[in-house]
Design a protein around this motif. Structure first.
Motif, short mmCIF file in Angstrom:
data_model
loop_
_atom_site.label_atom_id
_atom_site.label_comp_id
_atom_site.label_asym_id
_atom_site.label_seq_id
_atom_site.Cartn_x
_atom_site.Cartn_y
_atom_site.Cartn_z
N GLY A 1 7.47 4.85 0.95
CA GLY A 1 6.50 3.54 0.74
C GLY A 1 5.13 3.80 1.28
O GLY A 1 4.88 4.68 2.18
N VAL A 2 4.26 2.87 1.18
CA VAL A 2 3.06 2.60 1.81
C VAL A 2 2.93 1.50 2.51
O VAL A 2 3.22 0.59 2.15
N THR A 3 2.22 1.66 3.60
CA THR A 3 1.78 0.60 4.42
C THR A 3 0.16 0.23 4.68
O THR A 3 -0.05 -0.54 5.11
N ASP B 1 -2.19 -0.52 -4.93
CA ASP B 1 -1.56 0.56 -4.89
C ASP B 1 -0.05 0.44 -3.94
O ASP B 1 0.75 1.16 -3.86
N PHE B 2 -0.25 -0.97 -3.23
CA PHE B 2 1.05 -1.18 -2.66
C PHE B 2 2.17 -1.59 -3.89
O PHE B 2 3.19 -1.04 -3.43
N LEU C 1 14.67 0.08 2.88
CA LEU C 1 14.22 -0.58 4.24
C LEU C 1 13.03 -1.34 3.74
O LEU C 1 11.86 -1.02 3.15
N SER C 2 13.06 -2.77 3.82
CA SER C 2 12.20 -3.65 3.25
C SER C 2 11.29 -3.99 4.50
O SER C 2 10.89 -3.31 5.73
N SER C 3 11.01 -5.46 4.78
CA SER C 3 10.07 -5.56 6.07
C SER C 3 10.25 -7.32 6.02
O SER C 3 10.45 -8.08 5.15
N LEU C 4 10.19 -7.78 7.52
CA LEU C 4 10.15 -9.00 7.81
C LEU C 4 8.84 -9.65 6.97
O LEU C 4 8.75 -11.00 6.66
N ALA D 1 -0.53 -8.41 0.41
CA ALA D 1 -0.06 -7.36 -0.79
C ALA D 1 0.99 -6.59 -0.40
O ALA D 1 1.92 -6.21 -1.29
N TYR D 2 1.01 -6.17 0.96
CA TYR D 2 2.46 -4.95 1.52
C TYR D 2 3.53 -6.00 1.27
O TYR D 2 4.47 -5.84 0.63
#
Length: 360
Positions: free
Chosen positions: A106-108, A115-116, A144-147, A172-173
């Motif tokens: 993924g991209v951070t 682009d996200f 793997l996602s994110s809080l 955006a992320y």
């Protein structure tokens, strides 16, 4: 007759010996984003468990932490569905499919916020749709996602974010990760697991390195004057959670991942300071309005230089958020997750690695 029986006996004996000596087939696993900070640690753990491991990488990806001779490589272009189908079809002909896939790619950081969506949502969708077309869906697909999917939730009462809360990402992320989660849930019977870690740190990670370098220069930088409740997870604890999900054989479940503690905004810097021998340090707090202006300027410069920057509009919104507490009891109760690295232990191990590698 006796000779025939003797020959049959020898043949049976050889068959039994071959069967006894045959090793059971190792479970096959693909880790996408394997060259990255978290991905490389997942690869290490899979190899340690004796699995047949494929590191999913791009052709130009660094392989600095992927040097183990037991490792296999799968070059995958997740953003080009035609290329991806050809790559996976070739892999299937040669090796078959995978028992498990840990999707860490993924991209951070991006120059363009669009682009996200490409690097997180569309890349994941391309991968899953191609796996389905080629009949290569694994037993479990861990994403793997994110809080950050939830955004600034429960900012007033500072109670832990719950899985039942309505996500309202303001980056955006975070929005791209939310779209990915929604897509996974829309797939009937697809065997997904979603893990939402908070801030992940540890050896090989570079964003928290910037904080360590600032502390070494006697500065700790804070954002805003209101109290901020922070959570962290050491990379090895996150890896533990991933493999517990695989061991338990659960699917279509979602969990938050932290070390189970809550920290104030100065805790990380103070622990870094301790590991650096307690140098004198000045705590600087930047008002959010000024931080917003700085992030806007940095983002503008980034567009001209065509290079991503650490401080941008999304980063400002993350630093502005005051409540990063979340409920990990379901993870503990359902998977038996027991974090081994409170912040003090994790920071010590991380700083030792930075110093050993000459990063600090």
């Amino acid at each position: 007759m006796f000779e025939l029986l003797l020959a049959c006996g020898k043949t049976l004996f050889l068959i039994m010996r071959i069967h006894q000596n045959r090793k059971p087939m190792k479970e096959r696993i693909l880790v996408t984003g394997a060259s990255g900070f978290i991905g490389s640690h997942l690869v290490d753990e899979a190899l340690e468990r004796g699995m047949q491991v494929w590191a999913g990488v791009r052709g130009r990806s660094s392989r600095r932490y992927l040097s183990d001779s037991r490792l296999n490589f799968a070059e995958l272009d997740l953003t080009d569905s035609d290329s991806l189908e050809a790559q996976l079809a070739l892999h299937k002909r040669k090796h078959g499919g995978w028992d498990y896939i840990i999707h860490c790619a993924g991209v951070t950081k991006c120059l363009d916020k669009a682009d996200f969506e490409i690097g997180n949502f569309w890349a994941t969708r391309n991968l899953i749709e191609t796996l389905q077309r080629l009949d290569m869906v694994p037993k479990c697909f861990v994403m793997l996602s994110s809080l950050s999917v939830f955004g600034p939730v429960r900012e007033d009462d500072r109670t832990p974010i719950e899985p039942s809360d309505t996500p309202c990402p303001d980056t955006a992320y975070g929005l791209s990760k939310l779209h990915t989660e929604e897509y996974l849930r829309s797939l009937p019977e697809f065997p997904y697991v979603i893990l939402r870690p908070t801030g992940v740190y540890g050896p090989r990670e570079r964003d928290y390195l910037l904080m360590a370098q600032a502390v070494k220069r006697h500065v700790d930088f804070g954002a805003g004057f209101r109290r901020q409740d922070l959570t962290f997870v050491y990379v090895k604890d996150l890896v533990q959670a991933v493999f517990l999900a695989l061991e338990k054989g659960v699917v279509r479940r979602e969990w938050f991942v932290t070390d189970g503690k809550v920290y104030d905004s100065r805790a990380f810097a103070e622990l870094i300071r301790k590991e650096l021998g307690n140098p004198w340090m000045i705590h600087l707090t930047c008002p959010l309005v000024i931080l917003r202006a700085i992030s806007w300027v940095c983002e503008l410069v980034s567009k001209f230089t065509r290079k991503p920057v650490t401080l941008n509009g999304d980063k400002y919104k993350i630093m502005r958020q005051r409540n990063w507490k979340c409920n990990i009891r379901p993870l503990e109760e359902e998977l038996g997750y027991q974090p081994q690295y409170p912040l003090e232990r994790g920071v010590k191990e991380t700083m030792d690695w930075y110093k050993k590698e000459g990063w600090l």
